[in-house]
Each structure stands twice: as C-alpha cells, then as structure tokens.
Design an enzyme around this catalytic site. Structure first.
Site, PDB file in Angstrom:
ATOM      1  N   ASP A  63       0.848  -1.311  -0.006  1.00 54.98           N
ATOM      2  CA  ASP A  63       0.159  -0.015  -0.009  1.00 54.98           C
ATOM      3  C   ASP A  63       1.006   1.252   0.132  1.00 54.98           C
ATOM      4  O   ASP A  63       1.888   1.141   0.851  1.00 54.98           O
ATOM      5  CB  ASP A  63      -0.931   0.002   1.048  1.00 54.98           C
ATOM      6  CG  ASP A  63      -2.100   1.088   1.199  1.00 54.98           C
ATOM      7  OD1 ASP A  63      -3.073   0.511   1.049  1.00 54.98           O
ATOM      8  OD2 ASP A  63      -1.785   2.439   1.208  1.00 54.98           O
ATOM      9  N   ILE A  64       0.631   2.132  -0.859  1.00 54.68           N
ATOM     10  CA  ILE A  64       1.459   3.541  -1.060  1.00 54.68           C
ATOM     11  C   ILE A  64       1.380   4.232   0.310  1.00 54.68           C
ATOM     12  O   ILE A  64       2.357   4.996   0.421  1.00 54.68           O
ATOM     13  CB  ILE A  64       0.991   3.977  -2.501  1.00 54.68           C
ATOM     14  CG1 ILE A  64       2.088   5.060  -2.889  1.00 54.68           C
ATOM     15  CG2 ILE A  64      -0.247   4.953  -2.252  1.00 54.68           C
ATOM     16  CD1 ILE A  64       3.403   4.423  -3.555  1.00 54.68           C
ATOM     17  N   GLU A  83     -11.998   3.690  -1.239  1.00 52.94           N
ATOM     18  CA  GLU A  83     -11.191   4.389  -2.359  1.00 52.94           C
ATOM     19  C   GLU A  83     -11.163   3.983  -3.522  1.00 52.94           C
ATOM     20  O   GLU A  83     -11.429   4.659  -4.593  1.00 52.94           O
ATOM     21  CB  GLU A  83     -10.113   4.643  -1.363  1.00 52.94           C
ATOM     22  CG  GLU A  83      -9.250   5.708  -2.163  1.00 52.94           C
ATOM     23  CD  GLU A  83      -7.523   5.818  -1.522  1.00 52.94           C
ATOM     24  OE1 GLU A  83      -7.685   5.681  -0.456  1.00 52.94           O
ATOM     25  OE2 GLU A  83      -6.895   6.302  -2.188  1.00 52.94           O
ATOM     26  N   HIS A 111     -10.061  -5.792  -3.123  1.00 51.89           N
ATOM     27  CA  HIS A 111      -8.585  -5.795  -2.553  1.00 51.89           C
ATOM     28  C   HIS A 111      -8.775  -6.102  -1.089  1.00 51.89           C
ATOM     29  O   HIS A 111      -9.690  -5.772  -0.405  1.00 51.89           O
ATOM     30  CB  HIS A 111      -7.406  -4.668  -2.889  1.00 51.89           C
ATOM     31  CG  HIS A 111      -8.384  -3.334  -2.269  1.00 51.89           C
ATOM     32  ND1 HIS A 111      -9.164  -2.759  -3.273  1.00 51.89           N
ATOM     33  CD2 HIS A 111      -8.230  -2.759  -1.223  1.00 51.89           C
ATOM     34  CE1 HIS A 111      -9.544  -1.503  -2.522  1.00 51.89           C
ATOM     35  NE2 HIS A 111      -8.961  -1.552  -1.242  1.00 51.89           N
ATOM     36  N   HIS A 165      -6.594  -5.873   2.461  1.00 53.12           N
ATOM     37  CA  HIS A 165      -5.159  -5.326   3.111  1.00 53.12           C
ATOM     38  C   HIS A 165      -4.663  -6.457   4.155  1.00 53.12           C
ATOM     39  O   HIS A 165      -5.618  -7.012   4.873  1.00 53.12           O
ATOM     40  CB  HIS A 165      -5.978  -4.167   3.862  1.00 53.12           C
ATOM     41  CG  HIS A 165      -6.335  -2.909   3.419  1.00 53.12           C
ATOM     42  ND1 HIS A 165      -5.722  -1.779   3.071  1.00 53.12           N
ATOM     43  CD2 HIS A 165      -7.556  -2.940   2.694  1.00 53.12           C
ATOM     44  CE1 HIS A 165      -6.569  -0.927   2.520  1.00 53.12           C
ATOM     45  NE2 HIS A 165      -7.755  -1.543   2.179  1.00 53.12           N
TER      46      HIS A 165
HETATM   47  P1  5GP Z   1      -9.755   1.101   0.183  1.00 51.40           P
HETATM   48  O1  5GP Z   1     -10.338   1.237  -1.167  1.00 51.40           O
HETATM   49  O2  5GP Z   1      -9.572  -0.153   0.636  1.00 51.40           O
HETATM   50  O3  5GP Z   1     -10.633   2.160   1.162  1.00 51.40           O
HETATM   51  O4  5GP Z   1      -8.321   1.779   0.190  1.00 51.40           O
HETATM   52  C1  5GP Z   1      -7.476   1.702  -0.995  1.00 51.40           C
HETATM   53  C2  5GP Z   1      -6.394   1.651  -0.582  1.00 51.40           C
HETATM   54  O5  5GP Z   1      -5.283   1.486  -1.649  1.00 51.40           O
HETATM   55  C3  5GP Z   1      -5.629   2.859   0.410  1.00 51.40           C
HETATM   56  O6  5GP Z   1      -5.094   2.181   1.556  1.00 51.40           O
HETATM   57  C4  5GP Z   1      -4.678   3.621  -0.423  1.00 51.40           C
HETATM   58  O7  5GP Z   1      -3.650   4.040   0.374  1.00 51.40           O
HETATM   59  C5  5GP Z   1      -4.229   2.463  -1.528  1.00 51.40           C
HETATM   60  N1  5GP Z   1      -3.778   3.115  -2.868  1.00 51.40           N
HETATM   61  C6  5GP Z   1      -4.395   3.995  -3.400  1.00 51.40           C
HETATM   62  N2  5GP Z   1      -3.973   4.299  -4.851  1.00 51.40           N
HETATM   63  C7  5GP Z   1      -2.950   3.565  -4.614  1.00 51.40           C
HETATM   64  C8  5GP Z   1      -1.691   3.492  -5.698  1.00 51.40           C
HETATM   65  O8  5GP Z   1      -1.860   4.100  -6.670  1.00 51.40           O
HETATM   66  N3  5GP Z   1      -0.779   2.694  -5.210  1.00 51.40           N
HETATM   67  C9  5GP Z   1      -0.730   1.836  -4.238  1.00 51.40           C
HETATM   68  N4  5GP Z   1       0.250   0.829  -3.985  1.00 51.40           N
HETATM   69  N5  5GP Z   1      -1.760   1.961  -3.219  1.00 51.40           N
HETATM   70  C10 5GP Z   1      -2.597   2.725  -3.511  1.00 51.40           C
END
Ligand code: 5GP
Length: 135
Positions: A29-30, A88, A93, A95
C-alpha cells in the site's frame, strides 16, 4: 475505465510488488498504516469483493494466506491483520497489515510519505520469503 489497480497490474503505474500468480497480484500500500501493509487483488477487475464468484473469492483468500505467511516470515509481527474496505479504489482488494498492537490497524493514521528505499527493501524481503515458502 481501468482502475488504478488494473494499471498497476499492467505496469502503467509502478508498484512495490511482493508476489503474484496468474490470477492475483500483491503489492505494498502506497500509504501504509504499518510497515509491510500489503494489498492483494485479483488481476481481473471487479469492483466489490462480495460480487466475486465463490471460486474467485476463495482463490483470492487462499492467495492472501500465502502472502500473509510471507509477511509474517519477513517482518517482526505478532499477527497479520486482514481488512476489506474498498471505499477508495473500486477494484476488489484485501489489506494485510503486520500487527504488533491494535493501533497498527488504524486506517486513519496512514504514512502519507513513506521512505521509498524502505518500501523497496520491505517489498523485497516479503517477495524473497514468498518465493522461499512457495518453491
Ligand atoms: P480502500 O479502497 O480499501 O478504502 O483503500 C484503498 C487503499 O489503496 C488505500 O489504503 C490507499 O493507500 C491504497 N492506494 C490507493 N492508490 C494507490 C496506488 O496508486 N498505489 C498503491 N500501492 N496503493 C494505493
């Protein structure tokens, strides 16, 4: 339009890769909530994880199990925590977060500027353990 994660799979957007097989991809995760915070995705894009077929859902979790074992072998942690949010990025995915305390799973406390060299090293350590455990 392809999701950010589909662009990561096809290499358009760079990532710190930790593992992959023909159907899944795992990368850091970035904005990690703890060092080693990893995302595991199906390469084929589906928005909502609970819309995956039973077979794809099971396969994603079995692959995540292997990645979690590699994380625990590579990094000092008591457990590897699991979370699914998807608020987001509309590409299913999981985590995986190395945990030593409950606070390590605080998604409101992300590292928004992780050190690239440390990210690279962590990804390599997990990738090496993944290869070792799945040889
Ligand atoms: P969620 O969709 O589960 O709420 O969060 C998405 C996750 O993806 C976040 O923790 C965010 O930091 C990560 N994320 C978003 N864009 C990128 C990216 O371009 N690269 C990576 N490696 N992680 C990302």
């Amino acid at each position: 339009m392809a999701s950010i994660f589909s662009k990561i799979v096809d290499g358009t957007i760079p990532s710190y890769r930790v593992a992959e097989d023909d159907r899944h991809y795992a990368f850091l995760d970035i904005n990690p909530v703890a060092p080693g915070h990893t995302l595991v995705i199906p390469k084929r894009e589906t928005d909502y994880i609970f819309d995956l077929s039973d077979e794809d859902f099971a396969a994603l979790h079995l692959f995540s199990k292997k990645v979690a074992q590699a994380i625990r072998a590579a990094l000092p942690c008591k457990r590897v925590g699991v979370a699914v949010m998807g608020l987001e990025v509309p590409h299913a995915h999981i985590h995986l977060v190395p945990l030593n305390t409950e606070k390590d799973m605080d998604f409101s406390a992300k590292d928004t500027d992780p050190d690239p060299e440390q990210m690279k090293n962590i990804a390599e350590m997990i990738a090496d353990k993944f290869s070792e455990l799945n040889a």
